[in-house]
Design a protein around this motif. Sequence first.
Motif, PDB file in Angstrom:
ATOM      1  N   THR A   1       0.825  -1.213   0.000  1.00  0.00           N
ATOM      2  CA  THR A   1       0.000   0.000   0.000  1.00  0.00           C
ATOM      3  C   THR A   1       0.856   1.259   0.000  1.00  0.00           C
ATOM      4  N   ILE A   2       2.003   1.229   0.664  1.00  0.00           N
ATOM      5  CA  ILE A   2       2.906   2.387   0.645  1.00  0.00           C
ATOM      6  C   ILE A   2       3.429   2.603  -0.776  1.00  0.00           C
ATOM      7  N   LYS A   3       3.873   1.531  -1.412  1.00  0.00           N
ATOM      8  CA  LYS A   3       4.392   1.650  -2.777  1.00  0.00           C
ATOM      9  C   LYS A   3       3.299   2.100  -3.742  1.00  0.00           C
TER      10      LYS A   3
ATOM     11  N   ARG B   1       1.471   1.595 -13.507  1.00  0.00           N
ATOM     12  CA  ARG B   1       2.315   1.559 -14.721  1.00  0.00           C
ATOM     13  C   ARG B   1       3.784   1.648 -14.322  1.00  0.00           C
ATOM     14  N   MET B   2       4.051   2.222 -13.155  1.00  0.00           N
ATOM     15  CA  MET B   2       5.424   2.335 -12.650  1.00  0.00           C
ATOM     16  C   MET B   2       5.805   1.004 -11.995  1.00  0.00           C
ATOM     17  N   PRO B   3       6.898   0.407 -12.418  1.00  0.00           N
ATOM     18  CA  PRO B   3       7.299  -0.880 -11.835  1.00  0.00           C
ATOM     19  C   PRO B   3       7.592  -0.750 -10.337  1.00  0.00           C
ATOM     20  N   LEU B   4       6.956  -1.584  -9.542  1.00  0.00           N
ATOM     21  CA  LEU B   4       7.145  -1.513  -8.087  1.00  0.00           C
ATOM     22  C   LEU B   4       8.547  -1.938  -7.667  1.00  0.00           C
ATOM     23  N   ASP B   5       9.279  -2.607  -8.555  1.00  0.00           N
ATOM     24  CA  ASP B   5      10.647  -2.983  -8.211  1.00  0.00           C
ATOM     25  C   ASP B   5      11.663  -1.904  -8.610  1.00  0.00           C
ATOM     26  N   SER B   6      11.179  -0.746  -9.089  1.00  0.00           N
ATOM     27  CA  SER B   6      12.086   0.347  -9.463  1.00  0.00           C
ATOM     28  C   SER B   6      12.438   1.237  -8.276  1.00  0.00           C
ATOM     29  N   PHE B   7      11.859   0.957  -7.111  1.00  0.00           N
ATOM     30  CA  PHE B   7      12.182   1.714  -5.905  1.00  0.00           C
ATOM     31  C   PHE B   7      11.903   0.857  -4.673  1.00  0.00           C
ATOM     32  N   GLU B   8      12.534   1.222  -3.579  1.00  0.00           N
ATOM     33  CA  GLU B   8      12.357   0.510  -2.316  1.00  0.00           C
ATOM     34  C   GLU B   8      11.921   1.499  -1.248  1.00  0.00           C
TER      35      GLU B   8
ATOM     36  N   GLU C   1      11.220   1.922   3.106  1.00  0.00           N
ATOM     37  CA  GLU C   1      11.609   1.385   4.410  1.00  0.00           C
ATOM     38  C   GLU C   1      10.700   2.002   5.460  1.00  0.00           C
ATOM     39  N   LEU C   2      10.119   1.157   6.309  1.00  0.00           N
ATOM     40  CA  LEU C   2       9.306   1.668   7.404  1.00  0.00           C
ATOM     41  C   LEU C   2      10.220   2.176   8.508  1.00  0.00           C
ATOM     42  N   VAL C   3       9.920   3.377   8.989  1.00  0.00           N
ATOM     43  CA  VAL C   3      10.665   3.955  10.102  1.00  0.00           C
ATOM     44  C   VAL C   3       9.676   4.218  11.229  1.00  0.00           C
ATOM     45  N   SER C   4      10.068   4.904  12.259  1.00  0.00           N
ATOM     46  CA  SER C   4       9.224   5.077  13.436  1.00  0.00           C
ATOM     47  C   SER C   4       7.937   5.857  13.158  1.00  0.00           C
ATOM     48  N   GLY C   5       6.922   5.595  13.970  1.00  0.00           N
ATOM     49  CA  GLY C   5       5.679   6.342  13.902  1.00  0.00           C
ATOM     50  C   GLY C   5       4.854   6.093  12.652  1.00  0.00           C
ATOM     51  N   GLY C   6       5.065   4.960  11.991  1.00  0.00           N
ATOM     52  CA  GLY C   6       4.303   4.664  10.794  1.00  0.00           C
ATOM     53  C   GLY C   6       4.808   5.373   9.551  1.00  0.00           C
ATOM     54  N   ARG C   7       5.852   6.178   9.696  1.00  0.00           N
ATOM     55  CA  ARG C   7       6.415   6.857   8.524  1.00  0.00           C
ATOM     56  C   ARG C   7       7.254   5.881   7.721  1.00  0.00           C
ATOM     57  N   ALA C   8       7.361   6.162   6.446  1.00  0.00           N
ATOM     58  CA  ALA C   8       8.186   5.355   5.557  1.00  0.00           C
ATOM     59  C   ALA C   8       9.051   6.304   4.750  1.00  0.00           C
ATOM     60  N   SER C   9      10.126   5.785   4.252  1.00  0.00           N
ATOM     61  CA  SER C   9      11.005   6.614   3.423  1.00  0.00           C
ATOM     62  C   SER C   9      11.458   5.814   2.218  1.00  0.00           C
ATOM     63  N   LEU C  10      11.863   6.534   1.174  1.00  0.00           N
ATOM     64  CA  LEU C  10      12.454   5.883   0.016  1.00  0.00           C
ATOM     65  C   LEU C  10      13.867   5.493   0.392  1.00  0.00           C
ATOM     66  N   SER C  11      14.166   4.206   0.348  1.00  0.00           N
ATOM     67  CA  SER C  11      15.517   3.783   0.695  1.00  0.00           C
ATOM     68  C   SER C  11      16.396   3.662  -0.540  1.00  0.00           C
TER      69      SER C  11
ATOM     70  N   GLU D   1      -8.130  -0.292  10.328  1.00  0.00           N
ATOM     71  CA  GLU D   1      -8.728  -1.154  11.343  1.00  0.00           C
ATOM     72  C   GLU D   1      -8.104  -2.524  11.185  1.00  0.00           C
ATOM     73  N   PRO D   2      -8.221  -3.393  12.187  1.00  0.00           N
ATOM     74  CA  PRO D   2      -7.574  -4.709  12.103  1.00  0.00           C
ATOM     75  C   PRO D   2      -7.941  -5.453  10.820  1.00  0.00           C
ATOM     76  N   GLY D   3      -6.920  -6.006  10.183  1.00  0.00           N
ATOM     77  CA  GLY D   3      -7.123  -6.760   8.960  1.00  0.00           C
ATOM     78  C   GLY D   3      -7.039  -5.933   7.691  1.00  0.00           C
ATOM     79  N   TYR D   4      -6.795  -4.628   7.811  1.00  0.00           N
ATOM     80  CA  TYR D   4      -6.708  -3.740   6.652  1.00  0.00           C
ATOM     81  C   TYR D   4      -5.421  -2.938   6.705  1.00  0.00           C
ATOM     82  N   ALA D   5      -4.933  -2.549   5.535  1.00  0.00           N
ATOM     83  CA  ALA D   5      -3.732  -1.724   5.447  1.00  0.00           C
ATOM     84  C   ALA D   5      -4.031  -0.532   4.553  1.00  0.00           C
ATOM     85  N   GLY D   6      -3.369   0.564   4.821  1.00  0.00           N
ATOM     86  CA  GLY D   6      -3.526   1.755   4.002  1.00  0.00           C
ATOM     87  C   GLY D   6      -2.263   2.580   4.053  1.00  0.00           C
ATOM     88  N   ALA D   7      -2.171   3.561   3.177  1.00  0.00           N
ATOM     89  CA  ALA D   7      -1.003   4.438   3.156  1.00  0.00           C
ATOM     90  C   ALA D   7      -1.369   5.726   2.435  1.00  0.00           C
ATOM     91  N   VAL D   8      -0.587   6.753   2.721  1.00  0.00           N
ATOM     92  CA  VAL D   8      -0.747   8.034   2.036  1.00  0.00           C
ATOM     93  C   VAL D   8       0.639   8.506   1.613  1.00  0.00           C
TER      94      VAL D   8
END
Length: 89
Positions: free
Chosen positions: A13-15, A27-34, A36-46, A66-73
């Motif tokens: 969901t983050i990607k 259309r953008m290949p998901l393997d073209s970037f990585e 990384e989850l960091v503290s507080g639910g934040r993620a960064s491009l590694s 809610e339990p059983g679901y994932a989301g990202a912004v």
Amino acid sequence: VMERKKKFYEYWTIKEAFTKALGMGLRMPLDSFEVELVSGGRASLSSYDSALDISPCFTLKKLDPEPGYAGAVAVNGEISSLRTYLLAE
């Protein structure tokens, strides 16, 4: 197995949010970037393909709707505050 499945959906969901924020969607290949989850639910491009024109100002955040679901912004810039609401049917 459940924890591995949960992590898969968190990263997916983050990607997906990031590719949509770029206006490319899946259309953008998901393997073209990585990411990384960091503290507080934040993620960064590694790492990412240097041919991609990506602003370093993106904010990526994992959501737990809610339990059983994932989301990202993903936002090009900073997120000063974020509220989520659960709507009953």
